[in-house]
Design a protein around this motif. Sequence first.
Motif, PDB file in Angstrom:
ATOM      1  N   GLU A   1       0.431  11.836   0.188  1.00  0.00           N
ATOM      2  CA  GLU A   1       0.573  12.818   1.263  1.00  0.00           C
ATOM      3  C   GLU A   1       0.504  14.244   0.738  1.00  0.00           C
TER       4      GLU A   1
ATOM      5  N   VAL B   1       0.424   5.635   0.054  1.00  0.00           N
ATOM      6  CA  VAL B   1      -0.554   6.671   0.379  1.00  0.00           C
ATOM      7  C   VAL B   1      -0.073   8.002  -0.198  1.00  0.00           C
TER       8      VAL B   1
ATOM      9  N   THR C   1      -4.745   5.121  -3.185  1.00  0.00           N
ATOM     10  CA  THR C   1      -3.705   5.812  -2.395  1.00  0.00           C
ATOM     11  C   THR C   1      -4.247   6.984  -1.590  1.00  0.00           C
ATOM     12  N   TYR C   2      -5.462   7.436  -1.902  1.00  0.00           N
ATOM     13  CA  TYR C   2      -6.005   8.568  -1.144  1.00  0.00           C
ATOM     14  C   TYR C   2      -6.338   8.131   0.283  1.00  0.00           C
ATOM     15  N   GLN C   3      -5.953   8.956   1.215  1.00  0.00           N
ATOM     16  CA  GLN C   3      -6.309   8.726   2.619  1.00  0.00           C
ATOM     17  C   GLN C   3      -6.676  10.052   3.240  1.00  0.00           C
ATOM     18  N   ASP C   4      -7.863  10.125   3.759  1.00  0.00           N
ATOM     19  CA  ASP C   4      -8.357  11.372   4.353  1.00  0.00           C
ATOM     20  C   ASP C   4      -7.430  11.846   5.471  1.00  0.00           C
TER      21      ASP C   4
ATOM     22  N   ALA D   1     -11.433   4.857  -2.831  1.00  0.00           N
ATOM     23  CA  ALA D   1     -11.930   6.150  -2.365  1.00  0.00           C
ATOM     24  C   ALA D   1     -12.669   6.945  -3.431  1.00  0.00           C
TER      25      ALA D   1
ATOM     26  N   ARG E   1       0.827  -1.202   0.000  1.00  0.00           N
ATOM     27  CA  ARG E   1       0.000   0.000   0.000  1.00  0.00           C
ATOM     28  C   ARG E   1       0.862   1.254   0.000  1.00  0.00           C
TER      29      ARG E   1
END
Length: 343
Positions: free
Chosen positions: A94, A92, A133-136, A190, A90
Amino acid sequence: MADTFNYRIDHHGSLVRPAELTAARAAGDPEALKEAETAAVEEAVILQRKLRSTVVTDGDHPREDFRGAVLGTVSGFRRTDEAGPDGLVRWVAESLPKVNGPLLPDYGSRLTGLTVIAPKATLPSPAYLAATTYQDGLGVTSARELGEALAEIVRAEIALLVSQGVRLIQLNNPLLLDQVAADPAAAPGALSFEDALAVDALAVRLDERPEGVRIGVAPGWAAPAAVDRGRAERLYTAVPADRWVLPFDQGTEAEVDLVRALPEERDFCLGVVDATRPELEDVDTVMSRIDPLEAFKDLEDAAVSPSRGFADVADRPLLSAEDQRRKLVLVETVARYCWGNEF
Protein backbone atom coordinates in the motif's frame (compact mmCIF):
# COMPACT_ATOMS: atom_id res chain seq x y z
CA MET A 1 36.15 -21.54 -6.15
CA ALA A 2 38.67 -22.53 -3.54
CA ASP A 3 36.30 -22.61 -0.58
CA THR A 4 33.17 -24.09 -2.13
CA PHE A 5 33.73 -27.22 -0.04
CA ASN A 6 32.70 -25.23 3.02
CA TYR A 7 29.08 -25.38 1.87
CA ARG A 8 28.84 -28.69 0.02
CA ILE A 9 25.90 -30.16 2.00
CA ASP A 10 23.19 -27.57 1.80
CA HIS A 11 19.44 -27.25 2.24
CA HIS A 12 17.01 -24.49 1.34
CA GLY A 13 16.47 -23.27 4.89
CA SER A 14 12.96 -24.19 5.93
CA LEU A 15 12.48 -27.33 8.03
CA VAL A 16 9.39 -29.13 9.31
CA ARG A 17 8.14 -27.32 12.43
CA PRO A 18 8.04 -29.33 15.67
CA ALA A 19 4.58 -30.08 17.05
CA GLU A 20 5.34 -28.04 20.18
CA LEU A 21 6.05 -24.96 18.07
CA THR A 22 2.90 -25.40 16.00
CA ALA A 23 0.83 -25.74 19.17
CA ALA A 24 2.41 -22.65 20.73
CA ARG A 25 1.72 -20.58 17.62
CA ALA A 26 -1.91 -21.72 17.59
CA ALA A 27 -2.33 -20.88 21.29
CA GLY A 28 -1.34 -17.26 20.68
CA ASP A 29 0.62 -16.67 23.89
CA PRO A 30 3.60 -14.48 22.85
CA GLU A 31 5.87 -15.58 25.71
CA ALA A 32 5.15 -19.27 25.20
CA LEU A 33 5.65 -18.86 21.46
CA LYS A 34 9.01 -17.18 22.00
CA GLU A 35 10.16 -20.03 24.24
CA ALA A 36 8.95 -22.61 21.72
CA GLU A 37 10.76 -20.83 18.87
CA THR A 38 14.01 -20.72 20.84
CA ALA A 39 13.78 -24.42 21.67
CA ALA A 40 12.88 -25.29 18.07
CA VAL A 41 15.86 -23.38 16.66
CA GLU A 42 18.23 -25.10 19.09
CA GLU A 43 16.83 -28.51 18.10
CA ALA A 44 17.11 -27.61 14.42
CA VAL A 45 20.79 -26.76 14.83
CA ILE A 46 21.43 -30.02 16.68
CA LEU A 47 19.67 -31.94 13.89
CA GLN A 48 21.72 -30.28 11.17
CA ARG A 49 24.94 -30.86 13.11
CA LYS A 50 24.14 -34.57 13.51
CA LEU A 51 23.38 -34.78 9.79
CA ARG A 52 26.80 -33.24 9.07
CA SER A 53 25.39 -30.34 7.10
CA THR A 54 28.08 -27.85 6.14
CA VAL A 55 25.77 -24.89 6.80
CA VAL A 56 23.00 -24.43 9.36
CA THR A 57 19.83 -22.32 9.37
CA ASP A 58 17.21 -21.62 12.02
CA GLY A 59 14.80 -23.78 10.00
CA ASP A 60 12.61 -20.73 9.35
CA HIS A 61 10.97 -21.71 12.63
CA PRO A 62 10.18 -18.14 13.77
CA ARG A 63 8.35 -17.29 10.50
CA GLU A 64 4.96 -18.13 8.98
CA ASP A 65 6.40 -18.74 5.51
CA PHE A 66 9.53 -18.09 3.47
CA ARG A 67 8.49 -14.43 2.88
CA GLY A 68 8.16 -13.71 6.58
CA ALA A 69 11.55 -12.04 7.09
CA VAL A 70 10.28 -9.10 5.03
CA LEU A 71 6.49 -9.18 5.27
CA GLY A 72 6.62 -9.66 9.04
CA THR A 73 9.00 -6.80 9.75
CA VAL A 74 8.69 -4.14 7.02
CA SER A 75 5.84 -1.61 6.98
CA GLY A 76 3.88 -0.77 3.84
CA PHE A 77 2.27 -4.18 3.32
CA ARG A 78 -1.23 -5.38 4.24
CA ARG A 79 -2.21 -9.01 4.72
CA THR A 80 -5.43 -9.96 2.92
CA ASP A 81 -7.89 -12.79 3.37
CA GLU A 82 -7.11 -14.12 -0.10
CA ALA A 83 -4.74 -16.86 -1.20
CA GLY A 84 -2.64 -16.70 -4.38
CA PRO A 85 -2.39 -19.43 -7.05
CA ASP A 86 0.47 -20.95 -5.05
CA GLY A 87 -1.68 -21.24 -1.93
CA LEU A 88 0.23 -18.54 -0.06
CA VAL A 89 -1.71 -15.86 1.79
CA ARG A 90 -1.75 -12.77 -0.41
CA TRP A 91 -0.19 -9.53 0.83
CA VAL A 92 -0.47 -6.21 -1.00
CA ALA A 93 1.82 -3.18 -1.00
CA GLU A 94 0.00 0.00 0.00
CA SER A 95 3.08 2.24 0.14
CA LEU A 96 6.79 1.99 -0.43
CA PRO A 97 8.31 -0.27 2.24
CA LYS A 98 10.03 1.13 5.32
CA VAL A 99 12.35 -0.84 7.57
CA ASN A 100 11.48 -1.06 11.26
CA GLY A 101 14.63 -2.96 12.27
CA PRO A 102 16.66 -5.97 11.14
CA LEU A 103 14.73 -8.44 9.02
CA LEU A 104 16.28 -11.37 10.92
CA PRO A 105 17.13 -9.95 14.38
CA ASP A 106 20.23 -11.50 16.00
CA TYR A 107 20.23 -14.23 13.36
CA GLY A 108 23.99 -14.63 13.02
CA SER A 109 24.84 -14.25 16.70
CA ARG A 110 22.14 -16.74 17.69
CA LEU A 111 23.44 -19.46 15.36
CA THR A 112 27.13 -18.84 15.98
CA GLY A 113 26.35 -19.17 19.68
CA LEU A 114 25.02 -22.68 19.06
CA THR A 115 27.54 -24.15 16.61
CA VAL A 116 30.80 -23.50 14.82
CA ILE A 117 29.22 -24.59 11.51
CA ALA A 118 28.77 -21.69 9.09
CA PRO A 119 25.34 -20.04 9.38
CA LYS A 120 23.15 -19.69 6.31
CA ALA A 121 20.16 -17.33 5.99
CA THR A 122 17.38 -17.27 3.43
CA LEU A 123 15.39 -14.24 2.32
CA PRO A 124 12.63 -13.70 -0.24
CA SER A 125 13.97 -11.96 -3.32
CA PRO A 126 12.79 -8.37 -3.80
CA ALA A 127 11.66 -9.10 -7.36
CA TYR A 128 9.48 -11.94 -6.15
CA LEU A 129 7.90 -9.80 -3.45
CA ALA A 130 7.30 -6.90 -5.85
CA ALA A 131 5.78 -9.22 -8.46
CA THR A 132 3.38 -10.77 -5.98
CA THR A 133 2.40 -7.80 -3.76
CA TYR A 134 2.15 -4.90 -6.21
CA GLN A 135 -1.40 -3.87 -7.00
CA ASP A 136 -2.18 -0.95 -9.26
CA GLY A 137 -3.96 1.92 -7.55
CA LEU A 138 -2.85 1.15 -3.98
CA GLY A 139 -0.26 3.88 -3.58
CA VAL A 140 2.91 2.60 -5.25
CA THR A 141 3.69 3.95 -8.71
CA SER A 142 4.98 0.74 -10.27
CA ALA A 143 6.12 -2.78 -9.43
CA ARG A 144 9.65 -1.79 -10.54
CA GLU A 145 9.69 1.09 -8.05
CA LEU A 146 8.48 -1.27 -5.30
CA GLY A 147 11.08 -3.84 -6.25
CA GLU A 148 13.94 -1.34 -6.20
CA ALA A 149 12.94 -0.12 -2.75
CA LEU A 150 12.81 -3.72 -1.51
CA ALA A 151 16.18 -4.46 -3.12
CA GLU A 152 17.82 -1.71 -1.06
CA ILE A 153 16.31 -3.20 2.10
CA VAL A 154 17.41 -6.73 1.27
CA ARG A 155 20.91 -5.62 0.28
CA ALA A 156 21.31 -3.79 3.62
CA GLU A 157 20.12 -6.91 5.44
CA ILE A 158 22.64 -9.06 3.58
CA ALA A 159 25.42 -6.72 4.68
CA LEU A 160 24.18 -6.89 8.29
CA LEU A 161 24.01 -10.69 8.23
CA VAL A 162 27.52 -10.92 6.84
CA SER A 163 28.79 -8.63 9.61
CA GLN A 164 27.23 -11.08 12.12
CA GLY A 165 29.13 -14.04 10.69
CA VAL A 166 26.54 -15.44 8.25
CA ARG A 167 28.50 -16.89 5.34
CA LEU A 168 25.82 -18.04 2.91
CA ILE A 169 22.71 -16.02 2.07
CA GLN A 170 20.11 -17.40 -0.32
CA LEU A 171 17.43 -15.33 -2.05
CA ASN A 172 14.32 -17.23 -3.14
CA ASN A 173 12.51 -16.19 -6.30
CA PRO A 174 10.22 -19.08 -7.31
CA LEU A 175 9.09 -17.23 -10.44
CA LEU A 176 12.32 -16.93 -12.41
CA LEU A 177 12.53 -20.43 -13.92
CA ASP A 178 9.12 -19.97 -15.52
CA GLN A 179 10.69 -17.10 -17.43
CA VAL A 180 13.57 -19.12 -18.87
CA ALA A 181 11.23 -21.66 -20.45
CA ALA A 182 11.57 -22.24 -24.17
CA ASP A 183 7.99 -21.04 -24.53
CA PRO A 184 7.50 -18.77 -21.51
CA ALA A 185 4.03 -17.73 -20.55
CA ALA A 186 3.27 -14.13 -19.73
CA ALA A 187 5.41 -12.87 -16.85
CA PRO A 188 3.95 -14.25 -13.61
CA GLY A 189 3.10 -11.41 -11.30
CA ALA A 190 3.51 -7.72 -11.92
CA LEU A 191 7.17 -7.59 -13.06
CA SER A 192 8.53 -8.30 -16.52
CA PHE A 193 11.47 -10.70 -16.83
CA GLU A 194 13.85 -7.82 -17.50
CA ASP A 195 12.59 -5.82 -14.52
CA ALA A 196 12.85 -8.88 -12.26
CA LEU A 197 16.48 -9.37 -13.27
CA ALA A 198 17.30 -5.71 -12.67
CA VAL A 199 15.67 -5.72 -9.23
CA ASP A 200 17.28 -8.92 -7.97
CA ALA A 201 20.64 -7.77 -9.33
CA LEU A 202 20.43 -4.70 -7.09
CA ALA A 203 19.98 -6.89 -4.01
CA VAL A 204 22.94 -9.23 -4.52
CA ARG A 205 25.51 -6.53 -5.28
CA LEU A 206 27.62 -6.33 -2.15
CA ASP A 207 30.58 -4.03 -2.67
CA GLU A 208 32.78 -5.54 0.02
CA ARG A 209 32.45 -9.26 0.58
CA PRO A 210 34.65 -11.09 3.10
CA GLU A 211 36.42 -14.18 1.85
CA GLY A 212 34.20 -17.23 2.03
CA VAL A 213 30.89 -15.34 1.83
CA ARG A 214 28.50 -16.56 -0.83
CA ILE A 215 25.25 -15.01 -2.02
CA GLY A 216 22.98 -17.45 -3.81
CA VAL A 217 19.73 -17.33 -5.73
CA ALA A 218 17.15 -20.13 -5.93
CA PRO A 219 15.21 -19.25 -9.12
CA GLY A 220 12.49 -21.86 -8.75
CA TRP A 221 11.55 -25.25 -7.37
CA ALA A 222 11.21 -27.13 -10.68
CA ALA A 223 12.76 -26.82 -14.13
CA PRO A 224 10.46 -25.92 -17.03
CA ALA A 225 9.69 -28.53 -19.67
CA ALA A 226 12.37 -27.02 -21.92
CA VAL A 227 14.90 -24.22 -21.40
CA ASP A 228 15.59 -21.22 -23.62
CA ARG A 229 19.39 -21.09 -23.37
CA GLY A 230 19.47 -17.42 -24.29
CA ARG A 231 17.07 -16.42 -21.52
CA ALA A 232 18.87 -18.65 -19.02
CA GLU A 233 22.19 -17.02 -19.89
CA ARG A 234 20.61 -13.58 -19.47
CA LEU A 235 19.38 -14.64 -16.03
CA TYR A 236 22.84 -15.74 -14.90
CA THR A 237 24.59 -12.76 -16.47
CA ALA A 238 22.22 -10.09 -15.20
CA VAL A 239 22.06 -11.28 -11.58
CA PRO A 240 25.63 -11.51 -10.23
CA ALA A 241 24.96 -14.18 -7.61
CA ASP A 242 27.88 -16.39 -6.55
CA ARG A 243 25.75 -19.53 -6.34
CA TRP A 244 22.72 -20.77 -8.24
CA VAL A 245 20.54 -23.29 -6.43
CA LEU A 246 18.92 -25.38 -9.15
CA PRO A 247 16.40 -28.24 -9.20
CA PHE A 248 18.09 -31.48 -10.30
CA ASP A 249 15.84 -34.23 -9.00
CA GLN A 250 13.88 -35.36 -12.06
CA GLY A 251 16.61 -36.35 -14.52
CA THR A 252 15.34 -34.13 -17.34
CA GLU A 253 17.32 -32.52 -20.12
CA ALA A 254 15.99 -29.12 -19.02
CA GLU A 255 17.67 -29.56 -15.63
CA VAL A 256 20.96 -30.28 -17.39
CA ASP A 257 20.47 -27.25 -19.65
CA LEU A 258 20.09 -24.99 -16.62
CA VAL A 259 23.52 -26.16 -15.42
CA ARG A 260 25.07 -26.02 -18.89
CA ALA A 261 24.07 -22.37 -19.33
CA LEU A 262 25.88 -21.26 -16.16
CA PRO A 263 28.98 -19.10 -16.59
CA GLU A 264 32.14 -20.94 -15.68
CA GLU A 265 32.92 -18.82 -12.61
CA ARG A 266 29.60 -19.42 -10.82
CA ASP A 267 29.02 -21.98 -8.07
CA PHE A 268 25.99 -24.20 -8.38
CA CYS A 269 24.02 -26.26 -5.90
CA LEU A 270 22.07 -29.20 -7.28
CA GLY A 271 18.74 -30.02 -5.66
CA VAL A 272 19.27 -33.76 -6.06
CA VAL A 273 16.45 -35.23 -3.96
CA ASP A 274 12.75 -34.51 -4.30
CA ALA A 275 11.55 -32.63 -1.23
CA THR A 276 7.89 -33.12 -2.15
CA ARG A 277 7.51 -36.92 -1.91
CA PRO A 278 8.56 -39.33 0.84
CA GLU A 279 9.97 -42.09 -1.38
CA LEU A 280 13.74 -42.13 -1.02
CA GLU A 281 15.82 -41.91 -4.17
CA ASP A 282 18.38 -44.56 -5.02
CA VAL A 283 21.87 -43.10 -4.58
CA ASP A 284 23.15 -44.71 -7.78
CA THR A 285 20.30 -43.09 -9.72
CA VAL A 286 21.22 -39.71 -8.28
CA MET A 287 24.90 -40.22 -9.14
CA SER A 288 24.01 -41.29 -12.68
CA ARG A 289 22.46 -37.84 -13.17
CA ILE A 290 25.40 -35.96 -11.66
CA ASP A 291 28.33 -37.81 -13.28
CA PRO A 292 27.68 -36.61 -16.88
CA LEU A 293 27.96 -32.98 -15.74
CA GLU A 294 31.73 -33.45 -15.46
CA ALA A 295 31.91 -33.30 -19.24
CA PHE A 296 31.19 -29.56 -19.17
CA LYS A 297 31.28 -28.36 -15.51
CA ASP A 298 33.89 -28.53 -12.77
CA LEU A 299 32.19 -30.34 -9.89
CA GLU A 300 34.59 -28.63 -7.51
CA ASP A 301 32.26 -25.63 -7.92
CA ALA A 302 29.19 -27.66 -6.95
CA ALA A 303 27.17 -28.55 -3.87
CA VAL A 304 24.09 -30.69 -3.27
CA SER A 305 20.79 -30.12 -1.47
CA PRO A 306 17.13 -31.14 -1.57
CA SER A 307 15.12 -29.69 -4.45
CA ARG A 308 13.35 -27.07 -2.29
CA GLY A 309 12.47 -26.25 1.30
CA PHE A 310 10.65 -28.90 3.31
CA ALA A 311 8.21 -26.44 4.85
CA ASP A 312 8.33 -23.07 3.11
CA VAL A 313 4.89 -22.55 4.66
CA ALA A 314 4.91 -23.40 8.38
CA ASP A 315 1.55 -25.13 8.50
CA ARG A 316 1.99 -26.95 5.16
CA PRO A 317 5.07 -29.19 5.48
CA LEU A 318 5.73 -31.21 2.35
CA LEU A 319 7.05 -34.23 4.26
CA SER A 320 7.09 -35.64 7.76
CA ALA A 321 10.04 -34.87 10.04
CA GLU A 322 11.31 -38.44 9.65
CA ASP A 323 11.06 -38.31 5.84
CA GLN A 324 12.89 -34.98 5.94
CA ARG A 325 15.69 -36.56 8.01
CA ARG A 326 16.05 -39.45 5.55
CA LYS A 327 16.27 -37.04 2.61
CA LEU A 328 18.96 -34.96 4.32
CA VAL A 329 20.95 -38.10 5.15
CA LEU A 330 20.82 -39.01 1.46
CA VAL A 331 22.09 -35.54 0.50
CA GLU A 332 25.04 -36.06 2.85
CA THR A 333 25.66 -39.49 1.32
CA VAL A 334 25.60 -38.09 -2.21
CA ALA A 335 28.12 -35.42 -1.16
CA ARG A 336 30.49 -38.13 0.05
CA TYR A 337 30.06 -40.06 -3.19
CA CYS A 338 31.02 -36.88 -5.07
CA TRP A 339 33.80 -35.44 -2.91
CA GLY A 340 34.93 -38.18 -0.54
CA ASN A 341 35.79 -37.35 3.05
CA GLU A 342 36.78 -33.73 2.65
CA PHE A 343 34.21 -32.55 5.21
